[in-house]
Design a protein around this motif. Structure first.
Motif, PDB file in Angstrom:
ATOM      1  N   TRP A 131       0.813  -1.221   0.000  1.00 57.92           N
ATOM      2  CA  TRP A 131       0.000   0.000   0.000  1.00 57.92           C
ATOM      3  C   TRP A 131       0.847   1.272   0.000  1.00 57.92           C
ATOM      4  CZ3 TRP A 131      -4.032  -2.261  -1.449  1.00 57.92           C
ATOM      5  CH2 TRP A 131      -4.586  -3.365  -0.810  1.00 57.92           C
ATOM      6  N   GLY A 132       2.149   1.112   0.154  1.00 55.44           N
ATOM      7  CA  GLY A 132       3.012   2.291   0.198  1.00 55.44           C
ATOM      8  C   GLY A 132       3.014   2.945   1.574  1.00 55.44           C
ATOM      9  N   GLY A 133       3.510   4.172   1.650  1.00 53.52           N
ATOM     10  CA  GLY A 133       3.492   4.958   2.877  1.00 53.52           C
ATOM     11  C   GLY A 133       4.311   4.366   4.009  1.00 53.52           C
ATOM     12  N   THR A 134       3.897   4.693   5.241  1.00 54.89           N
ATOM     13  CA  THR A 134       4.637   4.259   6.425  1.00 54.89           C
ATOM     14  C   THR A 134       4.588   2.747   6.618  1.00 54.89           C
ATOM     15  OG1 THR A 134       2.668   4.693   7.787  1.00 54.89           O
ATOM     16  CG2 THR A 134       4.293   6.459   7.620  1.00 54.89           C
ATOM     17  N   THR A 135       3.499   2.124   6.170  1.00 49.55           N
ATOM     18  CA  THR A 135       3.391   0.665   6.293  1.00 49.55           C
ATOM     19  C   THR A 135       4.451  -0.030   5.446  1.00 49.55           C
ATOM     20  OG1 THR A 135       1.010   0.781   6.735  1.00 49.55           O
ATOM     21  CG2 THR A 135       1.879  -1.322   5.990  1.00 49.55           C
ATOM     22  N   GLN A 136       4.608   0.411   4.221  1.00 48.35           N
ATOM     23  CA  GLN A 136       5.602  -0.216   3.352  1.00 48.35           C
ATOM     24  C   GLN A 136       7.024   0.089   3.831  1.00 48.35           C
ATOM     25  OE1 GLN A 136       4.269  -1.145  -0.315  1.00 48.35           O
ATOM     26  NE2 GLN A 136       6.146  -0.870  -1.478  1.00 48.35           N
ATOM     27  N   GLU A 165      10.254  -2.827  -5.107  1.00 48.52           N
ATOM     28  CA  GLU A 165       9.012  -2.417  -4.436  1.00 48.52           C
ATOM     29  C   GLU A 165       8.072  -1.718  -5.410  1.00 48.52           C
ATOM     30  OE1 GLU A 165       9.314  -0.480  -0.586  1.00 48.52           O
ATOM     31  OE2 GLU A 165      11.437  -0.973  -0.529  1.00 48.52           O
ATOM     32  N   ASP A 166       6.790  -1.979  -5.254  1.00 51.69           N
ATOM     33  CA  ASP A 166       5.773  -1.280  -6.037  1.00 51.69           C
ATOM     34  C   ASP A 166       4.572  -1.022  -5.127  1.00 51.69           C
ATOM     35  OD1 ASP A 166       4.504  -0.051  -8.130  1.00 51.69           O
ATOM     36  OD2 ASP A 166       4.657  -1.746  -9.511  1.00 51.69           O
ATOM     37  N   GLU A 167       3.673  -0.175  -5.581  1.00 51.26           N
ATOM     38  CA  GLU A 167       2.478   0.167  -4.802  1.00 51.26           C
ATOM     39  C   GLU A 167       1.230  -0.037  -5.655  1.00 51.26           C
ATOM     40  OE1 GLU A 167       2.745   4.152  -3.341  1.00 51.26           O
ATOM     41  OE2 GLU A 167       4.812   3.922  -2.625  1.00 51.26           O
ATOM     42  N   TRP A 168       0.106  -0.264  -4.984  1.00 55.02           N
ATOM     43  CA  TRP A 168      -1.180  -0.343  -5.666  1.00 55.02           C
ATOM     44  C   TRP A 168      -2.289   0.029  -4.706  1.00 55.02           C
ATOM     45  CZ3 TRP A 168      -4.174  -5.452  -6.629  1.00 55.02           C
ATOM     46  CH2 TRP A 168      -4.207  -6.235  -5.476  1.00 55.02           C
ATOM     47  N   ASN A 169      -3.508   0.127  -5.212  1.00 55.00           N
ATOM     48  CA  ASN A 169      -4.646   0.464  -4.356  1.00 55.00           C
ATOM     49  C   ASN A 169      -5.679  -0.651  -4.328  1.00 55.00           C
ATOM     50  OD1 ASN A 169      -5.822   0.637  -6.854  1.00 55.00           O
ATOM     51  ND2 ASN A 169      -6.245   2.828  -6.782  1.00 55.00           N
ATOM     52  N   GLY A 170      -5.225  -1.874  -4.671  1.00 52.43           N
ATOM     53  CA  GLY A 170      -6.111  -3.027  -4.603  1.00 52.43           C
ATOM     54  C   GLY A 170      -6.890  -3.321  -5.868  1.00 52.43           C
ATOM     55  N   GLU A 171      -6.484  -2.724  -6.998  1.00 52.69           N
ATOM     56  CA  GLU A 171      -7.239  -2.923  -8.241  1.00 52.69           C
ATOM     57  C   GLU A 171      -6.976  -4.314  -8.808  1.00 52.69           C
ATOM     58  OE1 GLU A 171      -3.363  -0.901  -9.558  1.00 52.69           O
ATOM     59  OE2 GLU A 171      -4.657  -1.035  -7.800  1.00 52.69           O
ATOM     60  N   MET A 172      -7.875  -5.246  -8.554  1.00 52.07           N
ATOM     61  CA  MET A 172      -7.702  -6.642  -8.952  1.00 52.07           C
ATOM     62  C   MET A 172      -7.671  -6.814 -10.475  1.00 52.07           C
ATOM     63  SD  MET A 172      -7.293  -8.599  -6.297  1.00 52.07           S
ATOM     64  CE  MET A 172      -7.809 -10.262  -6.760  1.00 52.07           C
ATOM     65  N   ALA A 173      -8.198  -5.839 -11.191  1.00 53.50           N
ATOM     66  CA  ALA A 173      -8.211  -5.929 -12.653  1.00 53.50           C
ATOM     67  C   ALA A 173      -6.798  -6.054 -13.214  1.00 53.50           C
ATOM     68  CB  ALA A 173      -8.903  -4.705 -13.247  1.00 53.50           C
ATOM     69  N   VAL A 212       3.284 -11.810 -16.239  1.00 52.65           N
ATOM     70  CA  VAL A 212       3.250 -11.572 -14.793  1.00 52.65           C
ATOM     71  C   VAL A 212       4.478 -10.763 -14.376  1.00 52.65           C
ATOM     72  CG1 VAL A 212       3.161 -12.643 -12.509  1.00 52.65           C
ATOM     73  CG2 VAL A 212       1.979 -13.713 -14.437  1.00 52.65           C
ATOM     74  N   THR A 213       4.246  -9.541 -13.945  1.00 54.27           N
ATOM     75  CA  THR A 213       5.352  -8.662 -13.538  1.00 54.27           C
ATOM     76  C   THR A 213       5.410  -8.449 -12.030  1.00 54.27           C
ATOM     77  OG1 THR A 213       3.941  -6.719 -13.920  1.00 54.27           O
ATOM     78  CG2 THR A 213       5.361  -7.439 -15.743  1.00 54.27           C
ATOM     79  N   TRP A 214       4.368  -8.898 -11.319  1.00 54.62           N
ATOM     80  CA  TRP A 214       4.351  -8.827  -9.859  1.00 54.62           C
ATOM     81  C   TRP A 214       4.486 -10.246  -9.307  1.00 54.62           C
ATOM     82  CZ3 TRP A 214      -0.486  -5.229  -8.817  1.00 54.62           C
ATOM     83  CH2 TRP A 214      -0.161  -3.919  -9.203  1.00 54.62           C
ATOM     84  N   ASP A 215       5.096 -10.356  -8.131  1.00 48.16           N
ATOM     85  CA  ASP A 215       5.286 -11.665  -7.512  1.00 48.16           C
ATOM     86  C   ASP A 215       4.456 -11.832  -6.237  1.00 48.16           C
ATOM     87  OD1 ASP A 215       7.311 -12.457  -9.432  1.00 48.16           O
ATOM     88  OD2 ASP A 215       8.608 -11.020  -8.431  1.00 48.16           O
ATOM     89  N   VAL A 216       4.666 -10.939  -5.276  1.00 45.44           N
ATOM     90  CA  VAL A 216       3.953 -10.988  -3.997  1.00 45.44           C
ATOM     91  C   VAL A 216       3.170  -9.687  -3.845  1.00 45.44           C
ATOM     92  CG1 VAL A 216       4.179 -11.175  -1.488  1.00 45.44           C
ATOM     93  CG2 VAL A 216       5.774 -12.403  -2.979  1.00 45.44           C
ATOM     94  N   VAL A 217       1.901  -9.794  -3.501  1.00 43.49           N
ATOM     95  CA  VAL A 217       1.078  -8.601  -3.318  1.00 43.49           C
ATOM     96  C   VAL A 217       0.411  -8.627  -1.944  1.00 43.49           C
ATOM     97  CG1 VAL A 217       0.613  -8.176  -5.763  1.00 43.49           C
ATOM     98  CG2 VAL A 217      -0.881  -9.698  -4.478  1.00 43.49           C
ATOM     99  N   GLN A 218       0.243  -7.453  -1.383  1.00 47.60           N
ATOM    100  CA  GLN A 218      -0.483  -7.314  -0.119  1.00 47.60           C
ATOM    101  C   GLN A 218      -1.945  -7.061  -0.446  1.00 47.60           C
ATOM    102  OE1 GLN A 218       1.138  -4.333   2.527  1.00 47.60           O
ATOM    103  NE2 GLN A 218      -0.672  -4.326   3.828  1.00 47.60           N
TER     104      GLN A 218
END
Length: 353
Positions: free
Chosen positions: A38-43, A64-72, A83-89
């Protein structure tokens, strides 16, 4: 010379099919491990607790990358095979939905940790619990010396006059209404699955509807409290802690009856880094590493034993400490996947009346 060249060329051509087959049998070339949050202080806290050590121990680089949960975006990766992402929160509904749709890999827990070492609900088929977060309510301790202790008292606008901040949505709001009406925690979803239970929740909300100030984003409750727009508000525990620490506020959290859920690590289907992703998740399930994270961010641990290594001063602010889960309600993800659309539609219609 000409004869030798012809012989060499002939031998190469006869070997070519075997070379092609051998290369095809090799695994896809794994790239750097890409982890999306999610980025920010958590990441930033993830980096200190997990990313840095993983890179040191494995010699593998993390992107590291960020997203807002867009499953599309993940669906597009699955459909195209790119597939360019491996692990997602991801949040709990998405990890369940993504698993059912085949967007996430099923986890091999033998490569991660013993499931018995994790708290309840943290070992999903396609997700490993990252942390616990809670929806609580808060009030300004500088203005109210003896505040309410539970959701039933949150509804008491005679003893504590003023507006109430609540999340503009059916999820959690309906559960809290039933809790405020005296429904035991273990009976909330059983009742909410019935027409009578839904009617009861809305009837309870009717009693304070004129007093409610609705919010959408997690930053709003603290802003409303600070401005004096509301006397108390439903809020996310980590946001209250953050504002108290940063702005020196005295917002009091009421934990009784808090509604909690989890975020998860999930592995994107088709990643060439599947084994490496398992190694990363395994590291992040270690109690000693989680303790580092929860000394910085006021979420709750998922690995048993992590709390013993968290600073005592931090413990009162965490959902999994101090008995805060004893009276808590875990958000039922499957219930909301089954009933969410109809309940949200009714909620919005009720709101518009």
């Amino acid at each position: 010379m000409t004869a030798n060249k012809t012989t060499i060329k002939f031998r190469f051509l006869t070997m070519l099919p075997a070379l092609v087959l051998a290369l095809a049998a090799l695994p896809a070339q794994a790239r750097d491990l890409t982890i999306v949050g999610w980025g920010g202080t958590t990441q930033a806290a993830h980096k200190q607790a997990y990313f840095d050590l993983f890179q040191k121990e494995t010699g593998k680089k993390i992107i590291e990358d960020e997203w807002n949960g867009e499953m599309a975006k993940i669906r597009a990766m699955a459909e195209t095979g790119k597939v360019t992402w491996d692990v997602v929160q991801v949040e709990a509904p998405e990890v369940l939905q993504g698993c059912e749709e085949g967007l996430f890999e099923e986890l091999d827990w033998s490569k991660i940790t013993d499931k018995a070492k994790m708290i309840d609900g943290a070992t999903a088929q396609c997700g490993a619990g990252v942390f616990v977060w809670s929806t609580i309510f808060a009030y300004d301790g500088d203005k109210i010396k003896h505040g309410p202790k539970n959701w039933a008292q949150f509804w008491d606008v005679k003893k504590w006059p003023g507006k109430r901040g609540m999340r503009r949505g059916a999820k959690m709001t309906l559960e809290i209404a039933l809790q405020a009406d005296g429904v035991p925690t273990n009976k909330v979803y059983q009742l909410l699955a019935t027409p009578a239970g839904v009617d009861r929740a809305f009837a309870k909300l009717d009693k304070i509807k004129s007093k409610i100030v609705w919010w959408k984003s997690g930053a709003e409750p603290q802003q409303r409290l600070a401005a004096g727009d509301v006397t108390m508000s439903m809020a996310y525990n980590a946001w209250i802690y953050k504002v108290n620490k940063k702005d020196k506020r005295n917002f009091k959290i009421v934990w009784d009856g808090n509604n909690y859920s989890m975020d998860f690590w999930a592995i994107v289907k088709g990643t060439p880094n599947k084994d490496l992703a398992h190694k990363f998740i395994s590291l992040s399930m270690r109690p000693d590493r989680q303790a580092i994270f929860f000394n910085k961010i006021s979420y709750g641990w998922t690995a048993k034993g992590a709390g013993k290594m968290v600073n005592k001063a931090m413990l009162p602010h965490l959902p999994t400490a101090g008995g805060h889960l004893n009276t808590a309600l875990q958000t039922n993800v499957e219930f909301w996947l089954d009933h969410g659309e109809e309940l949200e539609k009714r909620f919005q219609a009720w709101l518009a009346k």
